[in-house]
Scaffold this motif. Structure first.
Motif, PDB file in Angstrom:
ATOM      1  N   SER A   1      -9.121  -0.765   3.466  1.00  0.00           N
ATOM      2  CA  SER A   1      -9.208   0.645   3.109  1.00  0.00           C
ATOM      3  C   SER A   1      -9.276   0.832   1.594  1.00  0.00           C
ATOM      4  CB  SER A   1      -7.988   1.383   3.653  1.00  0.00           C
ATOM      5  OG  SER A   1      -6.804   0.896   3.030  1.00  0.00           O
ATOM      6  N   GLU A   2      -9.406   2.076   1.205  1.00  0.00           N
ATOM      7  CA  GLU A   2      -9.412   2.389  -0.230  1.00  0.00           C
ATOM      8  C   GLU A   2      -8.101   1.970  -0.886  1.00  0.00           C
ATOM      9  OE1 GLU A   2      -9.740   6.332  -3.128  1.00  0.00           O
ATOM     10  OE2 GLU A   2     -10.470   6.414  -1.058  1.00  0.00           O
TER      11      GLU A   2
ATOM     12  N   SER B   1      -6.223  -0.493   0.092  1.00  0.00           N
ATOM     13  CA  SER B   1      -6.274  -1.951  -0.006  1.00  0.00           C
ATOM     14  C   SER B   1      -7.106  -2.396  -1.193  1.00  0.00           C
ATOM     15  CB  SER B   1      -6.849  -2.550   1.288  1.00  0.00           C
ATOM     16  OG  SER B   1      -5.967  -2.389   2.367  1.00  0.00           O
ATOM     17  N   GLN B   2      -8.246  -1.763  -1.375  1.00  0.00           N
ATOM     18  CA  GLN B   2      -9.112  -2.095  -2.497  1.00  0.00           C
ATOM     19  C   GLN B   2      -8.398  -1.855  -3.828  1.00  0.00           C
ATOM     20  OE1 GLN B   2     -12.282  -3.386  -2.419  1.00  0.00           O
ATOM     21  NE2 GLN B   2     -12.086  -3.596  -0.207  1.00  0.00           N
ATOM     22  N   ARG B   3      -7.636  -0.790  -3.870  1.00  0.00           N
ATOM     23  CA  ARG B   3      -6.893  -0.478  -5.100  1.00  0.00           C
ATOM     24  C   ARG B   3      -5.902  -1.588  -5.434  1.00  0.00           C
ATOM     25  NH1 ARG B   3      -1.963   2.116  -5.499  1.00  0.00           N
ATOM     26  NH2 ARG B   3      -2.091   2.639  -3.282  1.00  0.00           N
TER      27      ARG B   3
ATOM     28  N   HIS C   1      -7.745  -4.986  -6.479  1.00  0.00           N
ATOM     29  CA  HIS C   1      -8.339  -4.835  -7.808  1.00  0.00           C
ATOM     30  C   HIS C   1      -7.268  -4.738  -8.891  1.00  0.00           C
ATOM     31  CE1 HIS C   1     -12.751  -4.320  -7.215  1.00  0.00           C
ATOM     32  NE2 HIS C   1     -12.348  -4.185  -5.964  1.00  0.00           N
TER      33      HIS C   1
ATOM     34  N   MET D   1      -7.104  -7.271   2.221  1.00  0.00           N
ATOM     35  CA  MET D   1      -7.341  -6.150   1.317  1.00  0.00           C
ATOM     36  C   MET D   1      -8.798  -6.038   0.875  1.00  0.00           C
ATOM     37  SD  MET D   1      -4.014  -6.359  -1.200  1.00  0.00           S
ATOM     38  CE  MET D   1      -2.341  -6.248  -0.573  1.00  0.00           C
ATOM     39  N   ARG D   2      -9.448  -7.183   0.694  1.00  0.00           N
ATOM     40  CA  ARG D   2     -10.793  -7.157   0.120  1.00  0.00           C
ATOM     41  C   ARG D   2     -11.781  -6.371   0.991  1.00  0.00           C
ATOM     42  NH1 ARG D   2     -13.002 -10.168  -4.122  1.00  0.00           N
ATOM     43  NH2 ARG D   2     -14.976  -9.167  -4.663  1.00  0.00           N
ATOM     44  N   SER D   3     -11.564  -6.383   2.292  1.00  0.00           N
ATOM     45  CA  SER D   3     -12.459  -5.647   3.189  1.00  0.00           C
ATOM     46  C   SER D   3     -11.762  -4.465   3.846  1.00  0.00           C
ATOM     47  CB  SER D   3     -12.996  -6.589   4.276  1.00  0.00           C
ATOM     48  OG  SER D   3     -11.929  -7.146   5.028  1.00  0.00           O
TER      49      SER D   3
ATOM     50  N   VAL E   1     -17.500  -5.898  -8.890  1.00  0.00           N
ATOM     51  CA  VAL E   1     -16.905  -5.668  -7.571  1.00  0.00           C
ATOM     52  C   VAL E   1     -15.887  -4.532  -7.680  1.00  0.00           C
ATOM     53  CG1 VAL E   1     -17.231  -7.982  -6.737  1.00  0.00           C
ATOM     54  CG2 VAL E   1     -15.197  -7.479  -8.019  1.00  0.00           C
TER      55      VAL E   1
ATOM     56  N   GLU F   1       0.823  -1.217   0.000  1.00  0.00           N
ATOM     57  CA  GLU F   1       0.000   0.000   0.000  1.00  0.00           C
ATOM     58  C   GLU F   1       0.855   1.264   0.000  1.00  0.00           C
ATOM     59  OE1 GLU F   1      -3.828  -1.828   2.505  1.00  0.00           O
ATOM     60  OE2 GLU F   1      -2.459  -0.371   3.420  1.00  0.00           O
TER      61      GLU F   1
END
Length: 456
Positions: A290-291, A293-295, A298, A286-288, A456, A259
């Motif tokens: 912060s932003e 982590s989501q980045r 994905h 990561m899946r649940s 998603v 991150e």
């Protein structure tokens, strides 16, 4: 980007006779903790005595074989140099190191093997080797050298802020993320992060036996020029460990490190043994998360697993060695009866289920010697067995259980990720990586779930 003014002045010693003799004496001693294979499943019966600095992690069990190799040829031993100014080229780095390490000018005692931008794009990082180990590297946690002869061009003094001093750090533990190769901005299409296994070394685990060739640094950048290549190091020594970190903590540390990267392109992981479990744990978080982590999740296209114990591994020989150590609990979670690993496998399939993602599993077909303790030293001279069975190593995602998602490598557990120059197994892995990077660069957003068919 700030430019740096190079105003180095000659402050090297006039004579190198004494330094040369000291360096030669130093070559007869073990230097630090980097291992040729660095995994406990490869340890040799005896460990050379440490030098006065001891090992960086005080770990004889992690690093034996490479220390032995270094006695034969210091050029096989790698160091990392961080904090290098962005304007420095390879010749400038070599000159800087000769100056700071008190080496004979133009003696070719130091060789710069790679030079790339760090993950924050504020400095550069290099890997180097020496023909003779310099005596000035003495600290077990790395040696930092101030470089006051370099100053930031146009820097203004402030009443409230003293200009930041410039320095470089030389270490051999390779903890954290290390960039081995970075394409130009226009050519940079994907990222690859490689992570080693139990008791492993970020660099040494991927290096050939009895030689300097490290395929992630020396081959892959030439074969896939559009992919940035990084390695990730962490401490999971076996004997003498005082750490009680578990899979959750190891996964968190990897997640935070990624991150913190300035930019992430479509991402591919290469993971060996325990490293694969850490990657899975980081992706689950990561899946649940912060932003940021989501980045990252994905952006993750896929993972190449090498001997990853998804359903556990042979740990019985290690248990008497860790005894009442804090890391015993981590060893227990890696066993074949581990409930935690079963839960992790189910969670991983749910969180990393993109239709355009891919997981490919390699598994060993040769037995490996197991661990035993002799005269207080950990070595891999016990009975031979398969450390990670094929059913455990190929337990990825339920829809990827067919033969075209798994492949045997006729090597033992540690040698799964050690390739010589022109290695036939490397050619096989390279073909898969080329496929991954090509598909990764075409990733489209938003990504769709494999199991539920929703965005998603």
């Amino acid at each position: 980007m700030k430019k740096l003014m190079h105003t180095m002045k000659g402050n090297r010693p006039q004579s190198s006779q004494n330094i040369g003799s000291q360096n030669r004496a130093r070559r007869t001693r073990s230097n630090r903790n980097q291992s040729n294979e660095a995994n406990p499943e490869d340890l040799q019966p005896e460990t050379p005595p440490h030098n006065s600095a001891r090992s960086i992690e005080s770990s004889s069990d992690q690093q034996t074989q490479h220390a032995r190799a270094k006695l034969k040829s210091p050029s096989e031993y790698a160091y990392r140099v961080s904090g290098i100014p962005l304007d420095h080229s390879i010749p400038m780095v070599k000159e800087l190191l000769e100056n700071k390490l008190l080496l004979q000018p133009s003696s070719n005692q130091v060789e710069v093997k790679s030079l790339a931008s760090s993950t924050d794009n504020q400095t550069k990082v290099a890997t180097i080797s020496f023909t003779e180990a310099p005596i000035s590297l003495s600290r077990k946690d790395g040696q930092t050298f101030d470089i006051p002869e370099l100053r930031v061009s146009g820097a203004q003094d402030s009443d409230n802020l003293v200009p930041r001093p410039l320095s470089i750090t030389v270490d051999d533990h390779f903890i954290g993320l290390t960039t081995l190769y970075c394409p130009s901005a226009e050519d940079h299409k994907s990222d690859l992060i490689a992570i080693s296994g139990l008791g492993g070394h970020a660099f040494g685990s991927f290096k050939e036996r009895e030689g300097p060739h490290m395929w992630l640094r020396d081959s892959l950048p030439h074969d896939i020029k559009s992919c940035r290549v990084l390695i990730y190091g962490y401490n999971t020594q076996v004997k003498g460990s005082q750490s009680f970190q578990d899979l959750e903590a190891l996964g968190s540390t990897l997640r935070v490190s990624i991150e913190s990267m300035n930019e992430v392109k479509p991402l591919i992981f290469v993971a060996h043994s325990l490293g694969g479990l850490i990657v899975k744990q980081a992706l689950i978080q990561m899946r649940s998360g912060s932003e940021a982590s989501q980045r990252i999740i994905h952006s993750t296209y896929g993972v190449l697993f090498f001997g990853v114990p998804n359903q556990g591994m042979e740990i019985e020989s290690f248990l008497p060695i860790v005894k009442q150590q804090p890391n015993a609990s981590l060893l227990y979670t890696l066993g074949t009866e581990s409930q935690l690993l079963r839960e992790q496998s189910r969670a991983f399939q749910k969180v990393f289920d993109f239709q355009d993602s891919e997981v490919f599993c390699f598994y060993e077909t040769l037995e490996s010697p197991t661990a035993e303790e002799k005269n207080g030293k950990l070595s891999m001279t016990g009975r031979e067995t398969i450390l990670v069975g094929s059913s455990s190593a190929t337990h990825g995602r339920s829809w990827e259980s067919q033969a075209h998602h798994i492949q045997a490598i006729n090597r033992n557990h540690s040698d799964l990720v050690k390739f010589r120059n022109n290695d036939e197994v490397y050619s096989t892995v390279l073909a898969k990586l080329k496929s991954f990077t090509t598909k990764a660069s075409g990733t489209r957003f938003p990504r769709r779930s494999q199991t539920e068919g929703i965005d998603v």
